[in-house]
Design a protein around this motif. Structure first.
Motif, PDB file in Angstrom:
ATOM      1  N   HIS A 144       0.804  -1.217   0.000  1.00 31.40           N
ATOM      2  CA  HIS A 144       0.000   0.000   0.000  1.00 31.40           C
ATOM      3  C   HIS A 144       0.843   1.276   0.000  1.00 31.40           C
ATOM      4  N   LEU A 145       2.167   1.130  -0.084  1.00 24.46           N
ATOM      5  CA  LEU A 145       3.061   2.276  -0.021  1.00 24.46           C
ATOM      6  C   LEU A 145       3.557   2.675  -1.403  1.00 24.46           C
ATOM      7  N   PRO A 146       3.916   3.949  -1.595  1.00 25.38           N
ATOM      8  CA  PRO A 146       4.630   4.330  -2.820  1.00 25.38           C
ATOM      9  C   PRO A 146       5.913   3.512  -2.956  1.00 25.38           C
ATOM     10  N   ALA A 147       6.341   3.296  -4.181  1.00 26.44           N
ATOM     11  CA  ALA A 147       7.453   2.368  -4.434  1.00 26.44           C
ATOM     12  C   ALA A 147       8.703   2.695  -3.627  1.00 26.44           C
ATOM     13  N   ALA A 148       9.054   3.964  -3.526  1.00 27.57           N
ATOM     14  CA  ALA A 148      10.281   4.328  -2.814  1.00 27.57           C
ATOM     15  C   ALA A 148      10.186   4.000  -1.330  1.00 27.57           C
ATOM     16  N   LEU A 149       9.059   4.325  -0.725  1.00 26.62           N
ATOM     17  CA  LEU A 149       8.880   4.007   0.689  1.00 26.62           C
ATOM     18  C   LEU A 149       8.806   2.507   0.902  1.00 26.62           C
ATOM     19  N   ALA A 150       8.121   1.810   0.010  1.00 28.31           N
ATOM     20  CA  ALA A 150       8.003   0.355   0.129  1.00 28.31           C
ATOM     21  C   ALA A 150       9.378  -0.304   0.123  1.00 28.31           C
ATOM     22  N   ALA A 151      10.257   0.149  -0.760  1.00 28.31           N
ATOM     23  CA  ALA A 151      11.596  -0.433  -0.847  1.00 28.31           C
ATOM     24  C   ALA A 151      12.377  -0.195   0.442  1.00 28.31           C
ATOM     25  N   ARG A 152      12.216   0.974   1.036  1.00 25.59           N
ATOM     26  CA  ARG A 152      12.934   1.272   2.278  1.00 25.59           C
ATOM     27  C   ARG A 152      12.415   0.419   3.434  1.00 25.59           C
ATOM     28  N   VAL A 153      11.108   0.212   3.493  1.00 23.45           N
ATOM     29  CA  VAL A 153      10.551  -0.646   4.551  1.00 23.45           C
ATOM     30  C   VAL A 153      11.034  -2.084   4.359  1.00 23.45           C
ATOM     31  N   GLU A 154      11.070  -2.557   3.129  1.00 22.14           N
ATOM     32  CA  GLU A 154      11.562  -3.917   2.870  1.00 22.14           C
ATOM     33  C   GLU A 154      13.029  -4.045   3.256  1.00 22.14           C
ATOM     34  N   THR A 155      13.822  -3.022   2.978  1.00 19.97           N
ATOM     35  CA  THR A 155      15.235  -3.050   3.365  1.00 19.97           C
ATOM     36  C   THR A 155      15.384  -3.129   4.873  1.00 19.97           C
ATOM     37  N   LEU A 156      14.601  -2.333   5.587  1.00 17.57           N
ATOM     38  CA  LEU A 156      14.661  -2.372   7.049  1.00 17.57           C
ATOM     39  C   LEU A 156      14.228  -3.737   7.569  1.00 17.57           C
ATOM     40  N   ALA A 157      13.152  -4.284   7.021  1.00 16.26           N
ATOM     41  CA  ALA A 157      12.671  -5.589   7.478  1.00 16.26           C
ATOM     42  C   ALA A 157      13.745  -6.658   7.311  1.00 16.26           C
ATOM     43  N   ALA A 158      14.484  -6.608   6.229  1.00 16.81           N
ATOM     44  CA  ALA A 158      15.538  -7.595   5.990  1.00 16.81           C
ATOM     45  C   ALA A 158      16.688  -7.454   6.979  1.00 16.81           C
ATOM     46  N   ARG A 159      16.876  -6.249   7.526  1.00 18.96           N
ATOM     47  CA  ARG A 159      17.983  -6.001   8.449  1.00 18.96           C
ATOM     48  C   ARG A 159      17.619  -6.261   9.913  1.00 18.96           C
ATOM     49  N   LEU A 160      16.357  -6.535  10.202  1.00 14.16           N
ATOM     50  CA  LEU A 160      15.932  -6.630  11.600  1.00 14.16           C
ATOM     51  C   LEU A 160      16.675  -7.684  12.417  1.00 14.16           C
ATOM     52  N   PRO A 161      17.079  -8.822  11.846  1.00 17.39           N
ATOM     53  CA  PRO A 161      17.845  -9.761  12.673  1.00 17.39           C
ATOM     54  C   PRO A 161      19.124  -9.164  13.259  1.00 17.39           C
ATOM     55  N   ASP A 162      19.666  -8.121  12.613  1.00 14.06           N
ATOM     56  CA  ASP A 162      20.865  -7.458  13.126  1.00 14.06           C
ATOM     57  C   ASP A 162      20.538  -6.265  14.024  1.00 14.06           C
ATOM     58  N   LEU A 163      19.282  -5.830  14.028  1.00  9.43           N
ATOM     59  CA  LEU A 163      18.918  -4.604  14.733  1.00  9.43           C
ATOM     60  C   LEU A 163      18.069  -4.834  15.977  1.00  9.43           C
ATOM     61  N   LEU A 164      17.364  -5.950  16.028  1.00  4.04           N
ATOM     62  CA  LEU A 164      16.491  -6.251  17.163  1.00  4.04           C
ATOM     63  C   LEU A 164      16.956  -7.516  17.860  1.00  4.04           C
ATOM     64  N   PRO A 165      16.708  -7.628  19.159  1.00  3.86           N
ATOM     65  CA  PRO A 165      17.075  -8.866  19.858  1.00  3.86           C
ATOM     66  C   PRO A 165      16.259 -10.038  19.323  1.00  3.86           C
ATOM     67  N   LYS A 166      16.886 -11.192  19.243  1.00  2.65           N
ATOM     68  CA  LYS A 166      16.207 -12.359  18.683  1.00  2.65           C
ATOM     69  C   LYS A 166      15.105 -12.874  19.590  1.00  2.65           C
ATOM     70  N   LEU A 259      11.326   8.449  10.314  1.00  2.00           N
ATOM     71  CA  LEU A 259      11.666   7.288  11.143  1.00  2.00           C
ATOM     72  C   LEU A 259      12.565   6.315  10.392  1.00  2.00           C
ATOM     73  N   LEU A 260      12.345   6.158   9.095  1.00  2.00           N
ATOM     74  CA  LEU A 260      13.250   5.324   8.292  1.00  2.00           C
ATOM     75  C   LEU A 260      14.639   5.949   8.264  1.00  2.00           C
ATOM     76  N   ASP A 261      14.734   7.260   8.164  1.00  2.00           N
ATOM     77  CA  ASP A 261      16.029   7.940   8.240  1.00  2.00           C
ATOM     78  C   ASP A 261      16.722   7.610   9.564  1.00  2.00           C
ATOM     79  N   GLN A 262      15.989   7.735  10.659  1.00  2.00           N
ATOM     80  CA  GLN A 262      16.566   7.453  11.975  1.00  2.00           C
ATOM     81  C   GLN A 262      17.024   6.002  12.110  1.00  2.00           C
ATOM     82  N   ALA A 263      16.277   5.108  11.457  1.00  2.00           N
ATOM     83  CA  ALA A 263      16.627   3.681  11.524  1.00  2.00           C
ATOM     84  C   ALA A 263      17.759   3.317  10.564  1.00  2.00           C
ATOM     85  N   GLY A 264      18.183   4.275   9.747  1.00  2.00           N
ATOM     86  CA  GLY A 264      19.304   4.032   8.849  1.00  2.00           C
ATOM     87  C   GLY A 264      18.929   3.331   7.566  1.00  2.00           C
ATOM     88  N   CYS A 265      17.678   3.471   7.124  1.00  2.00           N
ATOM     89  CA  CYS A 265      17.250   2.809   5.898  1.00  2.00           C
ATOM     90  C   CYS A 265      16.572   3.798   4.953  1.00  2.00           C
TER      91      CYS A 265
END
Length: 265
Positions: A144-166, A259-265
């Motif tokens: 439901h997001l514009p393509a640019a925002l969608a790509a950034r959310v997907e990038t963040l989701a892929a990085r979560l194993p390194d950013l959040l406790p397991k 918030l994506l900026d703050q999260a580094g994505c």
């Protein structure tokens, strides 16, 4: 028939009501009964699930309105004497939230799905916390997001194993904790309008900070937080920002990007 069933359960008829503040996604009213009592009535498609969540909160030992009856799309709760926020009220909120987070679950998620209005909320269990946050709280918004925002959310989701406790402790969460969902009384506080599930306790803290800063008395009462919480905060705040963007429109796109900026994505 829900009104008749509620009246039968309460042993009194509803003689009048007036709308209460809020109600973006449901109808809430203060109702008078024929026996002189006042109660809160809430109408919505998910009030049965909300009743189960309120009972879970009180079972955990935290303060929430007591469920009096529920039938169909109508929920009857005790009416609490709201006074507005004060340092003592914030202190009480910290205590109640700490108590809530002390109630452990067996898996991340909740036994049933939920939602905000017409927006469904996936609560199905996942094997670890990064998987739950990615699959249940971020990726459902991507289509439901514009393509640019969608790509950034997907990038963040892929990085979560390194950013959040397991495997952080599976705390009982309010799930939608902003100041409007904390009811302040004279020297006390209660949790209202929950969207409960089990997860990382920092989620509730991040949501509470999204639209303002809790009073210092809250932190004095809630006590310690985990190292690295500041870095994880925008990741957890992204979910309610995406909810607002989906429900209320493009004025929240800037918040999502920030918030994506703050999260580094």
């Amino acid at each position: 028939m829900s009104r008749e069933a509620i009246e039968a359960a309460l042993g009194a008829s509803i003689t009048g009501s007036r709308a209460l503040h809020g109600g973006d996604l449901s109808e809430v009213a203060l109702a008078s009964l024929s026996n002189g009592r006042q109660i809160v009535l809430k109408r919505g498609a998910l009030v049965a699930a909300e009743a189960r969540m309120l009972r879970a909160i009180t079972t955990a030992g935290a303060r929430a309105p007591r469920v009096l009856a529920q039938s169909g799309d109508l929920l009857a709760m005790e009416a609490l004497p709201e006074t507005g926020a004060s340092p003592a009220g914030w202190h009480a909120l910290g205590r109640e939230l700490r108590t809530l987070h002390g109630a452990p679950g067996e898996t991340y998620g909740w036994p049933e799905p939920y939602g905000f209005g017409a927006l469904p909320l996936d609560n199905a269990p996942r094997p670890d916390w990064p998987s739950f946050w990615a699959e249940a709280r971020l990726l459902p918004f991507v289509p439901h997001l514009p393509a640019a925002l969608a790509a950034r959310v997907e990038t963040l989701a892929a990085r979560l194993p390194d950013l959040l406790p397991k495997s952080p402790p599976k705390a009982l969460l309010h799930g939608d904790l902003w100041t409007g969902n904390a009811l302040f009384m004279e020297g006390d506080a209660a949790l209202i309008d929950p969207a409960c599930y089990y997860g990382h306790a920092e989620v509730d803290l991040a949501l509470l900070e999204l639209f303002g800063a809790p009073h210092a008395a809250f932190w004095q009462s809630y006590r310690e937080t985990e190292p690295g919480r500041k870095a994880r905060r925008p990741i957890y705040q992204l979910f309610p920002a995406l909810v607002h963007l989906r429900l209320f429109g493009g004025s929240y796109a800037g918040m999502v990007r920030g918030l994506l900026d703050q999260a580094g994505c």
